[in-house]
Structures are given as C-alpha cells and as structure tokens.
Design a protein around this motif. Sequence first.
Motif: not given
Length: 397
Positions: A360-369, A384-393
Amino acid sequence: MRTIPATVSKLAFAGLLAVLPLHSAFAQDATAVAERLKTLLAGQGLELTWSGVDGDASKMTLESVMVKAAGEKDGLPIGDIVLEGVSEDNGGYTIDTASTGNFTRTKDGTTIELSPFVMHGVSLPAEGSTDPLASIMMYKSANLDHLTVKKGDKTAFSLENFTVDVTLPADGNPLEFKGSVEEFTGDLSLVKDPKSKQAIDALGYQTISGNMKMAGSWQPSDGQMVLSQYDIAVDNAGTFGLTFSIGGYTLDFIKSLQDLQKKMAAQPEGADSSAQSMAMLGLMQQLTFTSASIRFDDDSLTNKILDYVGKQQGMSGKDIANQAKAIVPFGLAQLNNPELTAQASKAVNAYLDDPRSIEITAKPATPVPFAMIAAGAMSDPKTLTKTLGVSVTANQD
C-alpha cells in the motif's frame, strides 16, 4: 511487557545523549566536562546525575550515572559512562569511543540485560559555532552486541549485533544512516492470552527468529526526513517493510517540539492541557507529507493463516481466500474512490491466488501539509485516499 520498550528506549537514548556534550564543554578537567554534559542534556529534556567523575582527556568516567526524562518521577540508573580519546578539534571536540557498561534491570518479573552500548567517532562543534548542527551530537558508528529480555528464568526476546553507521552531512549533502540487527529471537510460547496462544500453536510460531535492516537520510536545511528502508524479516513467515518521507523536520521544529514537551511534562496532573494540545497541532502544521508505503513479502505466513481460519470454520484455505476476494470490494466501496476500489480488489485477488507481496503506497502529486491531512480526516475522511494518492499493488518487485 509494555514497560520493556520504554525502558530500552530510555536506556538507548541516554546512552546516545550521554556522550553529546563531552566535547563542547571540555574545560581542562573531567568535572567541567561532566557539568557541561549535564547542562546540555537538560536542554534536551533529560536530567543527568552521577556519584563521581574521574579521569582525564585520555579516559574519563562518569560514575553511577542516573538519567531522568523531564517530568518523570523515577530516573533510570545506567551505570558508568566511559569516554576515551577526548581531543580538541577546531574549538570543538572529538571522542574516539564512548560506552556504557553492562546493564541489568528487573521490574515486575521482567529482566532486561544489555551488553555495553558503544559509540565511535563522536563529535560536537565548538560552543557558539555558527554550524546549524552545533547543538546536535554526531557519531560515525554505534553498536550493541546483545540485548535480552527475560520473563522469570525464560528468555522472551533477544537480539544480536545491533549496528548503526552514519555519514555526516557535508557540502550541502544530507546526513545518511543505515543500521541492522543481525538476528533476533522471540519466545511466543510465553503469551498468556488463550486465543492468541491457540493461533500461535496452530501456525507453528512458538518461537520466531529473524533480522532487521534500516536506512535513511535527513537534510537539516529543509528538514526532509526519509526512511528509505525499515524491514523486519521473520523466518518462515515474511518481511514487513515500511518507508516514509516528510518535510519540515528542521532543527527549529525539533527545538520547538522539545520546548513544548517540557511544558507539557511540567503540567500538574489533572491540569487543563488544551492550550498545549492546540500548540502541538499548530507545530505539526510545519510538517509536510511526501510519501509512505507499507509492504509485506510473504514467506508462507499467508497460506498458513488462510488454512488456520478455514479449519476454524470447517472450510479450506482456498475457500477463505475466495470469501475475502468477494468481501474486499464491498468494504472498499465505503471510501467513495472507485478507482482505488478496483485497483485494490485486483491486487488482493492476485495476492491471494499467488501470495508473494502486497504493498500500500501513499504518494501525492505534491507534498501535502499535515494540517490539510488533519482537516480532511475531521471533515471528510473519505477524501484522504485521493488527497494522499493511495494505491495498492501485488506481486511486484
């Protein structure tokens, strides 16, 4: 058992910081060095006392040292601290080695035993230096040969050969570190909870062994803190891995956090701490979230758990896996993120069919405060999942 990690953490922290000021204050004799040590540790939120100081620059000893965190009633006796090879270096000082002695402590039937904690190449810039890291202890390497935790006469946990290597920051480059535990063991047969014990016995993990590796970096100028590796591998089970990257963890942030912690510790029991809590939230707004990941690489644990759960319900492990595949999409649908639901369902299906790895990875397009994350968690957690750019592989190298 909850007192064990706190005690070990306190001991390790005391062992590390105990060396911290022994250069910066070197004032012709060991007593002056010790007093400077005490002053600097007080600034770090630790109170240090000793029964005596002996020796000179070639070898000095702080005898019967007691360390206590600010606000705590009881101190931790860590024994003697020995400093060898203290020398001046451009107004600052270096220490060839700094070490504690063997340590043993018993409390509530639990005994902790540690071999000497040794640091090499300890350095501290001159007092009043313009170096932004002048107030921080630096060292090139450290090691602890053995740690053992016993319940009664049985060894509940042990580790061998814990090492840390540090590359000090220079020419604008970040501080880099790496560490490892060569081997750890745990006796899970000592677990008392009946349900947990039943599961442990059924899975065949009465005793476990494994190793740990970590690596990362810290850039003092912008406070970018990166944990690039934190892997705990358990033999015949799997490897749990964690990474993260945050910004804003600067020296000013660290000092502000320490000052706030001291104020909170000084509060009388039962006093209103709402002001300090608000201050803590305000302080956390200085941090930004860059990325994080949680990963599990399987080494037979997954199928063992599926078989165990299936046996409890009179089913096969494959039947339990199929049930999980059907349930996951419904559970994830509550996140109101169709793309993530489809992606995670596909990953879970692939993993359960062929358990190799899932991440499980969280990687937003730009750093989030962090402030934005906190606000989102309170107002609409589903975003939050959209804000943090969550993905699962699954099953990716």
